[in-house]
Write a protein that holds these residues in place. Structure first.
Motif, PDB file in Angstrom:
ATOM      1  N   ASP A 188      -5.949  -7.296   6.981  1.00  0.00           N
ATOM      2  CA  ASP A 188      -6.639  -6.124   7.526  1.00  0.00           C
ATOM      3  C   ASP A 188      -6.141  -4.828   6.891  1.00  0.00           C
ATOM      4  O   ASP A 188      -6.638  -3.762   7.195  1.00  0.00           O
ATOM      5  CB  ASP A 188      -6.526  -6.088   9.045  1.00  0.00           C
ATOM      6  CG  ASP A 188      -5.085  -6.116   9.512  1.00  0.00           C
ATOM      7  OD1 ASP A 188      -4.181  -6.080   8.643  1.00  0.00           O
ATOM      8  OD2 ASP A 188      -4.853  -6.184  10.737  1.00  0.00           O
ATOM      9  N   GLY A 189      -5.145  -4.916   6.049  1.00  0.00           N
ATOM     10  CA  GLY A 189      -4.702  -3.743   5.314  1.00  0.00           C
ATOM     11  C   GLY A 189      -3.801  -2.826   6.111  1.00  0.00           C
ATOM     12  O   GLY A 189      -3.286  -1.849   5.576  1.00  0.00           O
ATOM     13  N   THR A 190      -3.552  -3.099   7.363  1.00  0.00           N
ATOM     14  CA  THR A 190      -2.732  -2.200   8.166  1.00  0.00           C
ATOM     15  C   THR A 190      -1.328  -2.744   8.370  1.00  0.00           C
ATOM     16  O   THR A 190      -0.353  -2.009   8.286  1.00  0.00           O
ATOM     17  CB  THR A 190      -3.356  -1.974   9.553  1.00  0.00           C
ATOM     18  OG1 THR A 190      -3.531  -3.247  10.183  1.00  0.00           O
ATOM     19  CG2 THR A 190      -4.693  -1.271   9.455  1.00  0.00           C
ATOM     20  N   MET A 195      -3.235  -9.786  -3.719  1.00  0.00           N
ATOM     21  CA  MET A 195      -2.529  -8.557  -4.084  1.00  0.00           C
ATOM     22  C   MET A 195      -2.676  -8.216  -5.561  1.00  0.00           C
ATOM     23  O   MET A 195      -2.196  -7.162  -5.997  1.00  0.00           O
ATOM     24  CB  MET A 195      -1.041  -8.705  -3.754  1.00  0.00           C
ATOM     25  CG  MET A 195      -0.752  -8.859  -2.287  1.00  0.00           C
ATOM     26  SD  MET A 195       0.995  -9.066  -1.973  1.00  0.00           S
ATOM     27  CE  MET A 195       1.592  -7.405  -2.296  1.00  0.00           C
ATOM     28  N   GLY A 196      -3.283  -9.111  -6.314  1.00  0.00           N
ATOM     29  CA  GLY A 196      -3.436  -8.849  -7.736  1.00  0.00           C
ATOM     30  C   GLY A 196      -2.144  -8.972  -8.522  1.00  0.00           C
ATOM     31  O   GLY A 196      -1.928  -8.283  -9.506  1.00  0.00           O
ATOM     32  N   PRO A 242      -0.768  -6.696   1.459  1.00  0.00           N
ATOM     33  CA  PRO A 242      -1.980  -6.678   0.636  1.00  0.00           C
ATOM     34  C   PRO A 242      -2.978  -5.661   1.158  1.00  0.00           C
ATOM     35  O   PRO A 242      -2.957  -5.308   2.345  1.00  0.00           O
ATOM     36  CB  PRO A 242      -2.538  -8.094   0.791  1.00  0.00           C
ATOM     37  CG  PRO A 242      -1.539  -8.861   1.535  1.00  0.00           C
ATOM     38  CD  PRO A 242      -0.646  -7.916   2.234  1.00  0.00           C
ATOM     39  N   PRO A 243      -3.851  -5.182   0.283  1.00  0.00           N
ATOM     40  CA  PRO A 243      -4.916  -4.296   0.736  1.00  0.00           C
ATOM     41  C   PRO A 243      -5.900  -5.053   1.599  1.00  0.00           C
ATOM     42  O   PRO A 243      -5.918  -6.289   1.626  1.00  0.00           O
ATOM     43  CB  PRO A 243      -5.560  -3.829  -0.562  1.00  0.00           C
ATOM     44  CG  PRO A 243      -5.269  -4.920  -1.529  1.00  0.00           C
ATOM     45  CD  PRO A 243      -3.932  -5.461  -1.146  1.00  0.00           C
ATOM     46  N   LYS A 244      -6.735  -4.302   2.314  1.00  0.00           N
ATOM     47  CA  LYS A 244      -7.748  -4.928   3.172  1.00  0.00           C
ATOM     48  C   LYS A 244      -8.632  -5.824   2.323  1.00  0.00           C
ATOM     49  O   LYS A 244      -9.097  -5.436   1.249  1.00  0.00           O
ATOM     50  CB  LYS A 244      -8.581  -3.828   3.827  1.00  0.00           C
ATOM     51  CG  LYS A 244      -9.526  -4.288   4.912  1.00  0.00           C
ATOM     52  CD  LYS A 244     -10.116  -3.044   5.571  1.00  0.00           C
ATOM     53  CE  LYS A 244     -11.169  -3.234   6.611  1.00  0.00           C
ATOM     54  NZ  LYS A 244     -11.528  -4.462   7.152  1.00  0.00           N
ATOM     55  N   GLY A 245      -8.843  -7.009   2.796  1.00  0.00           N
ATOM     56  CA  GLY A 245      -9.681  -7.920   2.013  1.00  0.00           C
ATOM     57  C   GLY A 245      -9.465  -9.345   2.461  1.00  0.00           C
ATOM     58  O   GLY A 245      -8.731  -9.616   3.422  1.00  0.00           O
TER      59      GLY A 245
END
Lengths: 391, 395
Positions: A341-343, A102-103, A318-321
């Motif tokens: 999966d970002g969803t 997630m940074g 988290p974003p997809k990644g």
């Protein structure tokens, strides 16, 4: 170090041999010295083991499947149950992995608190490892001395977060509770007694005992190339003489700020990589962890206090990644591979690279030709925890 | 036997001669059995308390004052527990084994002298008898391992057979050496040969031969009663519980009783051979008014040696099978054989000698040194264990 991969499935050892005087001995899953529910199938000829085959899975709890069905913070209590002797290290690795995904960058204060907790947990875990190892070899007393002092660490943990074994302490973006008032003083007090009494006493009573050395120094020797081939990590690898420690090589969580040494097996009493060396590395790490905690406590005093929940996201999505993050747990390199999966708020996939599981893979190579008593010494020196192997 | 028969006669309890004989046999046997069985409760309690002390914890505390009734409660519990016969056991041998082990453990009591007359039977082959009946226990152990139909039990049995047979040889060699010195196999004679106070005890004579003999005998004895660091037949971390893996209830308790009784017997025989048996360290301490104190001194010495056994058990790791054999065959056996040769030579050279001329310079100082070491060590240990909380509070 370029070494040819030397792997041996061990299948050839199990060819049926009807006319011999061999006996198959089933050691475990309920055996006092297999550290949980590990089961060994030993082909024995008298006291000598001709072949050994570990059977795992008696403690399988579908961790990875569970993780796909709860949200990201909800996985943390499950990570605690992987290596239940060293829960702090597990949840730390997971939290750092999700943060990386997630940074999120936590404050130095939170980092230092996490380091203190992780190192206290390392001491507690090594106490169990060294203590039970002594008990495997028949020395009962050091075990209770170790557990006595482990209790004091657990008291510190309980004081901080209310739990003694499974803490749910390292959250994504922070920790669950700030250190209580007076924690630094209590921790220093513990370390004072620990440095002055516990560790020297342990060395005196167990490690330098002549029988202990005789039982371990030439047993279960893992040369460094074999250790690399079978992907040993942590104290098991360092016992073979290779100084690899992720806290040093790829520092995380602010470990780069602390001075400490990476102990390696020296082979004082026999070949390098013996059971003694692996155990010796753990004993030296007991002192090294104490060094780190001292520095971290000093750093905390100088540091500005921040809210430990400051960076905790309201919703962990988290974003997809995907991310692979590895940390140095007490038993070795613990890796988390997380796919988002970002969803949804659930991880798409969580895969754990467990140090004990890989350590188990070298077992059948070493066990060949050993005495039964040495098998016990070997299992103990690998310091496996079944919760982490079976997951 | 004669002692009891004499007592009966003195008390005017005449009867048919066969009754006197029966009573004279039965009473000592009962006394021995009662003493042996009851003393086990004390040993187990002492062991748990000592283990607690060594491990920086309290030990049994709840049942009775200072937990003194804990072992009684344990024994009662074991008595009432179901004796489980697992599938495939050979029932006859399974039941016989613990009995046989106990027979082997209790029979040496017959010749242990508690005083000048306080001895069940003064056999003229006493030492030989002790070593002979003590090995009966091995048969019991092998029987237990075989009858259990359990691989761990079988391993334990095979280990114990190998171990006891190996360690008996150095032990018997030392016995031979001592017998050559005394010129008699009777334990009573061996004791009286050490009359005249502490400096005449065999352990202090023929310095340093007999000290070596004592160490060899005590080590071998410890191995014979399967005590740590020689407890490989029941190595709990390797063989679960060894030969008594499948035993439960009172059969298990019987193995336990046999182990502790054997410890006492080994300690008592060691005291008789090397520490003057029922003789007091100084002649003035031999009686307290009208009460002879021989029984007290023998028990005291034996219990001190048992304390050493427990001390070692809670301190040392366990040896491995091959290392154990190494100690027996390559260390103890050559030493004991050498002792026999040297002692035989000594006797030929100077048959009436009570020892080397320099012995009187060693006996007392050595005793004082050992006792001082023990006292200082125990004192320091107690102070150390007390100091920790205070130190913590101060910091």
């Amino acid at each position: 170090m370029a070494t040819a991969l030397k792997l041996d499935s061990g299948a050839a050892d199990w060819r049926v041999d009807v006319d011999s005087e061999e006996m198959v001995l089933n050691m475990g899953p309920q055996h006092p010295a297999t550290h949980g529910v590990l089961r060994f199938e030993l082909k024995t000829d008298g006291e000598v083991v001709k072949a050994a085959r570990p059977h795992i899975g008696y403690l399988h709890r579908c961790f990875e499947k569970h993780a796909e069905n709860v949200d990201y913070p909800g996985v943390i209590p499950y990570t605690d149950r992987l290596d239940y002797v060293a829960s702090m290290g597990n949840s730390l690795g997971y939290a750092l992995a999700v943060e990386k995904l997630m940074g999120i960058e936590v404050s130095p204060y939170v980092q230092t608190v996490r380091v203190i907790m992780a190192e206290l947990q390392r001491i507690a875990s090594h106490f169990v490892a060294v203590g039970t190892y002594g008990m495997d070899l028949g020395a009962f007393t050091p075990f209770l001395h170790c557990l006595r002092d482990r209790e004091k660490i657990l008291d510190l943990f309980e004081w901080t977060c209310g739990a003694r074994l499974l803490y749910n302490y390292n959250w994504v973006g922070g920790v669950s509770h700030d250190l209580p008032d007076g924690f630094l003083r209590a921790c220093r007090q513990f370390l004072r007694e620990y440095d002055a009494i516990t560790v020297p006493e342990l060395l005196d009573l167990l490690i330098t005992n002549k029988i202990f050395i005789k039982r371990t120094a030439e047993v279960g020797v893992i040369p460094v190339d074999l250790a690399i081939s079978y992907d040993l990590t942590g104290p098991n690898l360092r016992g073979s003489g290779l100084a690899r420690d992720i806290r040093k090589d790829q520092p995380y969580c602010g470990y780069e700020r602390f001075q400490f040494d990476v102990p390696v097996g020296k082979g004082q009493f026999g070949p390098v990589g013996s059971c003694f060396d692996r155990n010796w590395v753990r004993c030296v790490e007991l002192a090294e962890s104490s060094k780190i905690i001292h520095q971290a406590l000093d750093a905390l005093e100088r540091m500005e206090k921040t809210d430990v929940h400051e960076k905790v996201p309201k919703r962990v999505k988290p974003p997809k990644g995907e991310v692979y993050f590895r940390s140095e747990a007490p038993r070795g390199q613990l890796g988390y591979y997380i796919v988002a999966d970002g969803t949804g708020v659930n991880p798409y996939r969580v895969k754990v690279k467990s140090p004990c599981f890989t350590a188990m893979s070298v077992f059948h190579v070493l066990a060949k030709g050993m005495y039964i008593a040495d098998i016990i010494a070997l299992i103990g020196s690998m310091d496996v925890v079944l919760g982490e192997i079976d997951r | 036997m004669d002692f009891v028969a004499g007592l009966l006669k003195d008390a005017g309890l005449g009867g048919p001669p066969w009754l006197v004989v029966v009573l004279a046999v039965a009473i000592p046997c009962l006394v021995i059995l009662m003493f042996g069985a009851m003393a086990c409760l004390i040993y187990v309690y002492a062991e748990t308390k000592l283990a607690g002390f060594f491990q920086d914890r309290i030990g049994p505390k709840r049942v009775g004052p200072h937990g003194m009734l804990q072992t009684v409660a344990d024994a009662v519990k074991l008595l009432f527990k179901e004796a489980i016969f697992p599938a495939g056991v050979d029932k006859f041998l399974f039941v016989l084994a613990p009995c046989l082990v106990n027979v082997g453990a209790f029979m040496p009591f017959l010749v242990v002298p508690w005083g000048g007359r306080l001895q069940a039977a003064d056999l003229n082959v006493g030492v030989f008898y002790v070593s002979a009946v003590a090995s009966l226990a091995t048969v019991g152990l092998i029987m237990a391992g075989w009858a259990s139909n359990n691989k761990y039990a079988l391993y334990g049995a095979m280990r114990s057979a190998a171990q006891i047979v190996s360690y008996e040889i150095p032990a018997v060699m030392v016995l031979v050496a001592m017998v050559i010195l005394v010129g008699s196999l009777s334990l009573q004679d061996i004791t009286t040969a050490q009359l005249g106070g502490l400096q005449n005890w065999f352990v202090f004579r023929y310095f340093p031969l007999n000290i070596v003999a004592f160490l060899v005998f005590f080590t071998a004895g410890m191995a014979e009663c399967n005590r740590a660091p020689f407890d490989i037949p029941e190595a709990e971390s390797e063989l679960v519980a060894g030969f008594h893996t499948e035993y439960s209830g009172f059969f298990f308790a019987m193995f336990f009783m046999a182990e502790y009784t054997e410890m006492f017997v080994i300690s008592a025989v060691t005291s008789v051979l090397f520490f003057g048996g029922y003789l007091a360290p100084h002649e003035s301490l031999q009686v307290l008014g009208p009460i002879p104190l021989g029984w007290f001194w023998l028990t005291f010495k034996a219990w001190t040696l048992m304390f050493v056994m427990m001390w070692l058990r809670w301190t040392l790791p366990r040896l491995r099978v091959d290392q154990l054999m190494h100690v027996a065959w390559k260390v103890l056996l050559p030493i004991s054989l050498g002792l026999v040769v040297v002692v035989s030579g000594l006797v030929l050279w100077k048959p009436t000698s009570l020892g080397f001329p320099w012995d009187r310079y060693f006996g007392w100082p050595l005793t004082v040194a050992v006792v001082a070491y023990l006292v200082v060590g125990i004192f320091r240990a107690v102070r150390w264990s007390r100091r920790r909380p205070q130190e913590l509070a101060a910091s």
